[in-house]
Design an enzyme around this catalytic site. Structure first.
Site, PDB file in Angstrom:
ATOM      1  N   SER A  94       0.836  -1.195   0.000  1.00  0.00           N
ATOM      2  CA  SER A  94       0.000   0.000   0.000  1.00  0.00           C
ATOM      3  C   SER A  94       0.878   1.255   0.000  1.00  0.00           C
ATOM      4  CB  SER A  94      -0.966  -0.037   1.188  1.00  0.00           C
ATOM      5  OG  SER A  94      -1.939   0.974   1.085  1.00  0.00           O
ATOM      6  N   LEU A  95       0.853   2.042   1.066  1.00  0.00           N
ATOM      7  CA  LEU A  95       1.695   3.232   1.148  1.00  0.00           C
ATOM      8  C   LEU A  95       3.167   2.899   0.868  1.00  0.00           C
ATOM      9  CD1 LEU A  95       2.126   6.252   2.029  1.00  0.00           C
ATOM     10  CD2 LEU A  95       2.650   5.302   4.287  1.00  0.00           C
ATOM     11  N   HIS A 203      -8.594   0.914  -0.319  1.00  0.00           N
ATOM     12  CA  HIS A 203      -8.508  -0.059  -1.420  1.00  0.00           C
ATOM     13  C   HIS A 203      -9.847  -0.656  -1.855  1.00  0.00           C
ATOM     14  CE1 HIS A 203      -4.224   0.357  -1.039  1.00  0.00           C
ATOM     15  NE2 HIS A 203      -4.282  -0.001   0.219  1.00  0.00           N
ATOM     16  N   GLN A 252      -4.322   1.778  -7.372  1.00  0.00           N
ATOM     17  CA  GLN A 252      -4.047   1.146  -6.072  1.00  0.00           C
ATOM     18  C   GLN A 252      -5.049   1.580  -5.001  1.00  0.00           C
ATOM     19  OE1 GLN A 252      -1.849   2.630  -2.895  1.00  0.00           O
ATOM     20  NE2 GLN A 252      -0.077   1.330  -3.289  1.00  0.00           N
TER      21      GLN A 252
END
Length: 309
Positions: A94-95, A203, A252
């Site tokens: 993710s990040l 997400h 994403q």
């Protein structure tokens, strides 16, 4: 020399005192602290204080994302200062994908900090507080969790969003749908269904308004070809063109983090070792559950920086 990969954690791996392993007067510690100072000067907030002293700010998304990016890059810089080696491939959860892009020199640190801060703002603003939720479902096959989401949605948003490891899937969407999903998952045999302490349902489709804003912001950001390939969460592909990298970052936000496939793809390249570059050991644990033969170390202190691959 064996092939190795670097993986970067995302939101959820933060904790007060998470940089304690980089204390002391060593050169590595100085690099870590200097990187936090650089980031704090860019954003005008004291990120080091938030990361090291008890406070309520660390877990606020708008602060967590820049802090986790800074932590990962500070450790990457400290590792690079004592190792004349280059990973075969990188990925971030993710990040952490943004951290990987900075480490790969596709994205400058100075551009990445306000970018992830903006990302946090639009994610937080996409859904009113109390409307969205996330939960971890443990002990069910991915396909079963996906079917549970379809059944429990009842016209609302409910999706499997983090495919973290076999038997560990995170779901997200409207709070009421997540609650129905948790109950149904237990009926289907889940070992546990745990509500996660987050304010943003990451997400899933609820993030599409945020993604549109992020796409517009990214038109102002320079992205270069990564010097080290970076696998993207949305489709487990490493892109070289700026437009495709930006599109992957946008997608994403509202697509699942395909972490199981990411680690499997890394292993398929003949990689023997991975290093988790950031606070905590979350990804180290997931890696072992996904590909048991793949060795993973967590670079959580100065001593770990000298590990030989």
């Amino acid at each position: 020399m064996s092939k190795f990969a670097f993986i970067f954690p995302g939101q959820g791996s933060q904790s007060v005192g998470m940089m304690a392993g980089f204390g002391g007067e060593s050169n590595s510690s100085k690099i870590v602290i200097d990187t936090f100072k650089e980031a704090s000067d860019i954003l005008g907030v004291d990120l080091w204080q938030m990361a090291t002293e008890p406070n309520e700010l660390l877990n606020q998304t708008i602060h967590t994302q820049p802090i986790m990016l800074t932590a990962g890059i500070s450790i990457w810089r400290a590792w690079s200062a004592v190792n004349n080696l280059q990973p075969t491939i990188m990925a971030g959860h993710s990040l952490g994908e943004y951290t990987a892009l900075v480490a790969a020199e596709a994205l400058s640190f100075a551009d990445a900090l306000p970018l992830v801060q903006y990302r946090a703002q639009v994610m937080q603003g996409a859904v009113a507080e109390g409307v969205g939720a996330m939960a971890a479902i443990l002990g069910l096959e991915d396909a079963t969790v996906i079917a549970v989401c379809a059944e429990a949605a009842q016209g609302e948003v409910l999706e499997a969003v983090n495919l973290n490891s076999p038997g560990q899937v995170v779901i997200a969407g409207h709070k009421s749908a997540v609650e129905r999903g948790m109950a149904l998952a237990k009926e289907k045999g889940a070992k546990r269904a745990l509500a996660l302490p987050v304010s943003v349902p990451s997400h899933c489709a609820l993030m599409k308004p945020s993604a549109d804003k992020l796409r517009e912001y990214l038109t102002t950001v320079h992205i270069a070809t990564p010097k080290i390939p970076v696998l993207h969460n949305a489709d487990v592909v490493a892109y070289t063109e700026a437009a495709k990298i930006k599109d992957a970052l946008v997608r994403q936000l509202y697509n699942p983090v395909r972490w199981v496939e990411t680690i499997q793809a890394i292993a398929a390249l003949g990689v023997n070792n991975t290093a988790e570059c950031g606070p905590g050991k979350v990804l180290t644990g997931l890696t072992k559950r996904i590909v048991s033969e793949l060795q993973c170390i967590a670079l959580v202190n100065n001593e770990a920086l000298t590990t030989v691959f």
